[in-house]
Design a protein around this motif. Structure first.
Motif, PDB file in Angstrom:
ATOM      1  N   TYR A  55      -1.131  -6.592  -7.206  1.00  0.00           N
ATOM      2  CA  TYR A  55      -0.958  -6.015  -8.542  1.00  0.00           C
ATOM      3  C   TYR A  55      -0.150  -4.731  -8.384  1.00  0.00           C
ATOM      4  O   TYR A  55      -0.524  -3.835  -7.612  1.00  0.00           O
ATOM      5  CB  TYR A  55      -2.308  -5.720  -9.185  1.00  0.00           C
ATOM      6  CG  TYR A  55      -2.187  -5.154 -10.581  1.00  0.00           C
ATOM      7  CD1 TYR A  55      -1.934  -5.993 -11.664  1.00  0.00           C
ATOM      8  CD2 TYR A  55      -2.298  -3.781 -10.809  1.00  0.00           C
ATOM      9  CE1 TYR A  55      -1.807  -5.478 -12.953  1.00  0.00           C
ATOM     10  CE2 TYR A  55      -2.180  -3.265 -12.090  1.00  0.00           C
ATOM     11  CZ  TYR A  55      -1.922  -4.121 -13.162  1.00  0.00           C
ATOM     12  OH  TYR A  55      -1.782  -3.610 -14.425  1.00  0.00           O
ATOM     13  N   PRO A  56       0.963  -4.583  -9.099  1.00  0.00           N
ATOM     14  CA  PRO A  56       1.896  -3.497  -8.812  1.00  0.00           C
ATOM     15  C   PRO A  56       1.546  -2.126  -9.381  1.00  0.00           C
ATOM     16  O   PRO A  56       1.844  -1.105  -8.754  1.00  0.00           O
ATOM     17  CB  PRO A  56       3.210  -3.998  -9.420  1.00  0.00           C
ATOM     18  CG  PRO A  56       2.772  -4.887 -10.553  1.00  0.00           C
ATOM     19  CD  PRO A  56       1.508  -5.549 -10.087  1.00  0.00           C
ATOM     20  N   ASN A  57       0.922  -2.065 -10.560  1.00  0.00           N
ATOM     21  CA  ASN A  57       0.777  -0.768 -11.233  1.00  0.00           C
ATOM     22  C   ASN A  57      -0.541  -0.101 -10.849  1.00  0.00           C
ATOM     23  O   ASN A  57      -1.524  -0.126 -11.592  1.00  0.00           O
ATOM     24  CB  ASN A  57       0.871  -0.935 -12.750  1.00  0.00           C
ATOM     25  CG  ASN A  57       1.103   0.388 -13.458  1.00  0.00           C
ATOM     26  OD1 ASN A  57       1.573   1.351 -12.852  1.00  0.00           O
ATOM     27  ND2 ASN A  57       0.777   0.452 -14.734  1.00  0.00           N
ATOM     28  N   ILE A  58      -0.540   0.500  -9.671  1.00  0.00           N
ATOM     29  CA  ILE A  58      -1.733   1.181  -9.174  1.00  0.00           C
ATOM     30  C   ILE A  58      -1.397   2.617  -8.785  1.00  0.00           C
ATOM     31  O   ILE A  58      -0.248   2.962  -8.524  1.00  0.00           O
ATOM     32  CB  ILE A  58      -2.345   0.471  -7.945  1.00  0.00           C
ATOM     33  CG1 ILE A  58      -1.351   0.481  -6.767  1.00  0.00           C
ATOM     34  CG2 ILE A  58      -2.805  -0.929  -8.283  1.00  0.00           C
ATOM     35  CD1 ILE A  58      -1.967   0.052  -5.444  1.00  0.00           C
ATOM     36  N   GLU A  59      -2.418   3.440  -8.777  1.00  0.00           N
ATOM     37  CA  GLU A  59      -2.365   4.731  -8.112  1.00  0.00           C
ATOM     38  C   GLU A  59      -3.539   4.781  -7.147  1.00  0.00           C
ATOM     39  O   GLU A  59      -4.559   4.110  -7.366  1.00  0.00           O
ATOM     40  CB  GLU A  59      -2.447   5.888  -9.107  1.00  0.00           C
ATOM     41  CG  GLU A  59      -3.794   6.036  -9.786  1.00  0.00           C
ATOM     42  CD  GLU A  59      -3.963   7.364 -10.504  1.00  0.00           C
ATOM     43  OE1 GLU A  59      -3.011   8.169 -10.539  1.00  0.00           O
ATOM     44  OE2 GLU A  59      -5.071   7.591 -11.056  1.00  0.00           O
TER      45      GLU A  59
END
Length: 285
Positions: free
Chosen positions: A30-34
């Motif tokens: 999953y790309p949208n991580i912090e």
């Protein structure tokens, strides 16, 4: 745009395990991580690892905070949550690991099912070297459902209160929506929980909505001699939580007044234990 998910890593003096945990976070499909790292360490080994990864292409996803002093494990977990910018949150303890698809598989249950406040899954247990350990499917490792199941949160809470067992799992296992947790992580009805910190958050979240139990493992819990749950103080710490959970269970109608009185009569908290535990936690990770 896909929702931002915050992966929270509170850490203390475990650079080797921490790096493995960090890599498993960075490898999420999953790309949208912090990734929020709060460091209680008394040396700069972890900081040097973080700086190395921050210099790589995905390094901007990492927010790193080095505490000027050791604030203790619970305060460090709570700090991670305060700093999270994501709509959704998943802790990753510094000695555990994520499956690469963990976030990608869990998030759709929030997006496609109204009223879901927590998603958890089965997990695997590994040893200090990362090798699989066999754990009997009992107590906290009991498999609740054979397939992915959406269930009323109060049903799960009633089951956990009845059996006095955390079926949701450790902080690493569960994902939740940040705004749904209205008290600090590990605080229940205004009272700090000392040992079952994660369970305090889970029951509070499940009281507000549905839970999802995913039948396939999406995280790896590491057993090793230096983890806090293996410390000689662990059983003493746990005694302080019993009163808090029974009080909560009675207030929410999970147990009767008679059952509450019965449980409370069995609780024996030695004088000075609370102060002793708080001092111990300040020196912890």
């Amino acid at each position: 745009m896909k929702p931002l998910v915050s992966i929270l890593i509170p850490t203390y003096n475990r650079p080797r395990y921490f790096e493995l945990a960090l890599k498993s976070a960075l490898q999420q499909t999953y790309p949208n991580i912090e990734i929020v790292v709060c460091d209680n360490s008394d040396n700069n080994e972890t900081e040097l690892i973080v700086k190395r990864y921050q210099a790589e292409p995905n390094g901007s996803k990492i927010l790193y905070v080095r505490n000027t002093k050791n604030i203790g494990p619970i305060a460090n977990q709570q700090q991670c949550l305060r700093l999270a910018s994501g709509e959704y949150v998943n802790y990753l303890m510094d000695d555990d690991l994520f499956h690469p698809d963990k976030i990608a598989k869990m998030l759709p249950y929030f997006l496609n099912n109204r009223g879901v406040t927590l998603v958890t899954s089965q997990r695997r247990v590994i040893d200090k070297d990362g090798k699989p350990l066999y754990v009997p499917p009992m107590w906290t490792f009991r498999k609740l459902y054979q397939t992915d199941t959406v269930v009323d949160g109060k049903v799960l809470n009633r089951l956990m209160m009845r059996d006095q067992t955390n079926y949701i799992g450790e902080p690493t296992t569960a994902m939740f929506r940040k705004k749904d947790l209205t008290e600090p992580f590990g605080v229940l009805m205004g009272r700090q929980v000392y040992y079952a910190v994660d369970l305090a958050a889970w029951v509070a979240l499940l009281d507000k909505g549905k839970g999802v139990y995913m039948s396939k493992p999406l995280s790896y819990l590491r057993y090793h001699p230096k983890q806090l749950s293996q410390h000689k103080m662990a059983k003493e710490v746990a005694k302080l939580d019993q009163e808090t959970f029974f009080r909560y269970a009675k207030a929410r109608g999970y147990i009767s007044e008679k059952e509450y009185d019965k449980y409370m009569k069995k609780i024996s908290i030695p004088k000075g234990l609370r102060e002793k535990v708080e001092d111990y936690l300040k020196k912890g990770r």
